[in-house]
Design a protein around this motif. Structure first.
Motif, short mmCIF file in Angstrom:
data_model
loop_
_atom_site.label_atom_id
_atom_site.label_comp_id
_atom_site.label_asym_id
_atom_site.label_seq_id
_atom_site.Cartn_x
_atom_site.Cartn_y
_atom_site.Cartn_z
N UNK A 398 -7.23 4.00 -11.78
CA UNK A 398 -8.39 4.84 -11.54
C UNK A 398 -9.24 4.41 -10.36
N UNK A 399 -8.98 3.19 -9.84
CA UNK A 399 -9.72 2.72 -8.67
C UNK A 399 -9.13 3.30 -7.40
N UNK A 400 -9.94 3.32 -6.33
CA UNK A 400 -9.40 3.66 -5.03
C UNK A 400 -8.53 2.51 -4.55
N UNK A 401 -7.56 2.82 -3.70
CA UNK A 401 -6.55 1.83 -3.30
C UNK A 401 -7.17 0.57 -2.74
N UNK A 402 -8.11 0.68 -1.81
CA UNK A 402 -8.68 -0.50 -1.16
C UNK A 402 -9.37 -1.40 -2.17
N UNK A 403 -10.11 -0.81 -3.11
CA UNK A 403 -10.80 -1.60 -4.12
C UNK A 403 -9.80 -2.27 -5.04
N UNK A 404 -8.73 -1.56 -5.43
CA UNK A 404 -7.72 -2.13 -6.32
C UNK A 404 -7.03 -3.32 -5.68
N UNK A 405 -6.68 -3.21 -4.39
CA UNK A 405 -6.06 -4.34 -3.70
C UNK A 405 -7.00 -5.53 -3.67
N UNK A 406 -8.28 -5.29 -3.45
CA UNK A 406 -9.26 -6.37 -3.41
C UNK A 406 -9.35 -7.08 -4.76
N UNK A 428 -5.18 8.83 -3.17
CA UNK A 428 -5.79 7.55 -2.86
C UNK A 428 -6.23 6.77 -4.07
N UNK A 429 -5.99 7.29 -5.28
CA UNK A 429 -6.41 6.63 -6.51
C UNK A 429 -5.19 6.01 -7.20
N UNK A 430 -5.40 4.84 -7.83
CA UNK A 430 -4.30 4.13 -8.48
C UNK A 430 -3.88 4.86 -9.76
#
Length: 651
Positions: A398-406, A428-430
């Motif tokens: 449910x996170x955006x990709x950049x936030x999930x990678x972080x 763009x959402x996981x």
């Protein structure tokens, strides 16, 4: 490594599976021949060691991996039929078991032991089966982690000899998650370990590709590329050396096979084929270029102690180099991940003699320092072995990709992003992670992050795109191509057999699996048959040829008003569109033009008409001195041959 443990022969597991003779025994399980009494079919039953049954992490992962492996339906994968837990001897002796397809034969290891290096056609035939199995597993999200000859079973029943099947999908991952093994366990056979398995413990599809490359090297040469006095020396050659070309061992091997092995065994995972599916495509291309046909696979005989067992892949514990045994191709020994265990020797110059008290103080300080280092090292080791090497996969769905990678990097995990279409998850959402959140993972392990590309859209397929390319573009968008030949159209601009347009139009949003209709060109519209009536035969033939038709003489006929020798009609008729190159019949007029006989003596007029192919009808005889004063049809009229001309004569 074998162990002596209780035999389950004669046991009925889950009131269904009868355990018969022992096939193989390893350090973590035993494999028995058995019978599924419900379906009356022979099976192989792998019974895990009892110490795993009380490990909740192992139980969960064992069930998940068994379910995943059971979904693999491929002719080169050992089928998993069922899994469960046996409590026939009481709850305290519960054991996990796995019911699998029984492959009656031997292993690739047996075949290599009996034959040494395999000839190229046989090696490629076996390797294609292995790659096909791995490609199916990778497509389903499964990674084997222990590709080696012992896990390639060769049984009877192939169309041309034996059939090769890959077994033990998922078991390595399940055992790796168990807390009964060391926190620093590397599961894998040292001769086939990828560099990233040695250095960080991460194991993904590129790791299976690396191991498969080593397997191909061994089949072509009869030996693995690296050997050494210790398992550590073998493992670190994987990390620090490039795998040599197999033609160095067997001169004369095709360069294309060298390149295939070298591509699969690059030390950088990103330089290898992304997964077994990509590797299989490269392999198929090379095989076709070399023109090497498949050959029958001989079925080896295998002694009981050589039957495949995943637990021959022994856990690798962190120890100092002095503890290592020899590392060979069939098993692993104790193997530290980091070679920084032995401190470098230091040389201290002997300048002046020290006083005994000074030397005593120095030795005391040194011993204190050593003691502190040992305490610190022991504490670090205890933390490491008690679980410090493992982390829990955080929830990033449910996170955006950049936030999930972080978030994953903060948890000391390595995100690897893949993308797929989804009907409801925004772009763009996981969508999910593999492994899922809450699972245990090694620090630094690669976590697949599946990111949504949003709903599929109809791809932009330009007019003139080949049909197979357009269909693949639609499938890549996770839509279903549909071609109805009855809906195809003529097009003067778009070549025949290529796409004219798609429906719905490109850019339209759709749902996964929706149909996209392809309209295909039938080529330029056919030229109509030109109008050639009234032309001479030669003129008509030329006009038809210029229009792309093949003219031929169809016969003669009468057509009112058409002079003799001129075209009366064509078959097909003018304006028809039969298709370029088709034959067109040309009919020519055989009409007779009525000659002028007015003023002629009657008998002479009759002769003139007769020579023209006409007959005469005089209204008052044909006396010697009579002559024609009128005729019907009138002169110059075109009539059919044999027509009677009425003559008006006097006297």
């Amino acid at each position: 490594m074998t162990s002596t443990g209780p035999s389950f022969a004669g046991t009925l597991l889950d009131r269904r599976y009868r355990v018969d003779g022992l096939l193989a025994r390893g350090g973590m399980s035993a494999v028995y021949r058995g019978v599924d009494t419900r379906l009356d079919r022979p099976v192989a039953i792998k019974i895990m060691d009892s110490r795993f049954a009380d490990d909740r992490t192992f139980v969960d992962r064992f069930e998940n991996e068994a379910r995943s492996a059971a979904r693999l339906h491929h002719p080169n994968v050992v089928a998993v039929h069922d899994q469960g837990f046996d409590t026939s001897a009481g709850p305290e002796s519960k054991r996990a078991f796995l019911v699998m397809e029984l492959v009656d034969g031997g292993t690739l290891r047996d075949l290599l032991d009996q034959r040494g290096a395999l000839d190229v056609p046989l090696a490629l035939t076996v390797f294609e089966s292995v790659l096909s199995a791995l490609a199916a597993a990778h497509a389903a999200g499964l990674v084997h982690r222990d590709v080696k000859p012992e896990n390639v079973l060769i049984g009877r029943g192939g169309d041309a000899g034996g059939v090769a099947k890959v077994g033990d999908f998922g078991l390595v991952r399940a055992v790796a998650g168990s807390s009964t093994t060391s926190a620093d366990v590397i599961l894998g056979t040292v001769a086939y370990l990828s560099p990233e398995q040695v250095t960080s413990g991460s194991a993904g599809a590129p790791g299976d590709v690396y191991s498969a490359g080593i397997l191909l090297y061994e089949m072509l040469t009869g030996r693995v590329p690296y050997s050494g006095d210790t398992a550590l020396s073998v493992a670190y050659r994987h990390v620090n050396d490039d795998v040599p070309a197999p033609s160095r061992e067997v001169p004369g091997l095709p360069p294309a096979l060298d390149e295939l092995v070298l591509r699969a065994t690059r030390r950088d995972p990103n330089a290898r084929p992304a997964d077994a599916g990509a590797f299989l495509a490269e392999f198929a291309r090379v095989r076709e270029e070399l023109g090497i046909a498949r050959v029958p696979i001989p079925v080896p005989s295998a002694p009981v102690e050589e039957q495949p067992d995943v637990e021959r892949t022994m856990p690798v514990m962190p120890t100092v180099p002095a503890a290592h045994g020899a590392g060979g191709p069939r098993g692993t020994q104790a193997l530290p991940r980091d070679p920084r265990y032995a401190a470098p020797a230091s040389a201290y110059p002997d300048t002046e003699p020290e006083a005994p008290a000074a030397r005593s103080g120095l030795w005391t300080a040194l011993w204190v320092l050593v003691g502190l280092l040992l305490v610190g090292g022991i504490a670090t080791g205890v933390w490491w072995f008690m679980g410090g090497r493992w982390v829990e996969v955080p929830k990033v769905v449910g996170m955006e990709q950049q936030r999930a990678e972080q978030v994953l990097r903060q948890a000391e995990l390595t995100p690897v992003v893949t993308e797929e279409r989804h009907n409801t998850t925004p772009s763009g959402t996981v969508i999910r992670t593999e492994p899922e959140n809450g699972s245990r993972a090694l620090r630094g392990e690669q976590i697949t992050v599946v990111v949504s590309l949003g709903r599929p859209v109809v791809p932009d397929i330009a007019p003139g795109t080949p049909l197979n390319h357009a269909e693949q573009a639609i499938r890549d968008m996770q839509l279903t191509p549909k071609h109805d030949p009855a809906a195809d159209e003529y097009s003067a601009e778009v070549p025949k057999g290529t796409v004219v347009r798609v429906q719905p139009r490109p850019g339209s949003q759709a749902n996964l699996g929706d149909q996209v209709t392809l309209i295909v060109s039938k080529g330029p519209p056919p030229t109509p048959v030109p109008q050639v009536t009234g032309m001479s035969k030669q003129e008509a033939f030329q006009a038809l040829r210029e229009a792309g038709f093949e003219p031929f003489e169809a016969g003669e006929e009468f057509a009112e008003g058409v002079p003799a020798g001129q075209v009366t009609r064509t078959d097909p008729q003018a304006g028809a569109t039969p298709g370029n190159g088709q034959r067109v019949g040309v009919y020519v007029s055989n009409a007779v033009e009525v000659p002028v006989v007015i003023g002629q003596p009657t008998d002479r007029a009759v002769r003139i008409l007769s020579r023209a192919g006409l007959s005469a009808d005089a209204d008052s005889g044909t006396g010697r001195f009579s002559f024609v004063v009128g005729q019907d049809p009138s002169p110059g009229t075109f009539v059919a041959r044999g027509t009677t001309v009425h003559l008006e004569v006097i006297p």
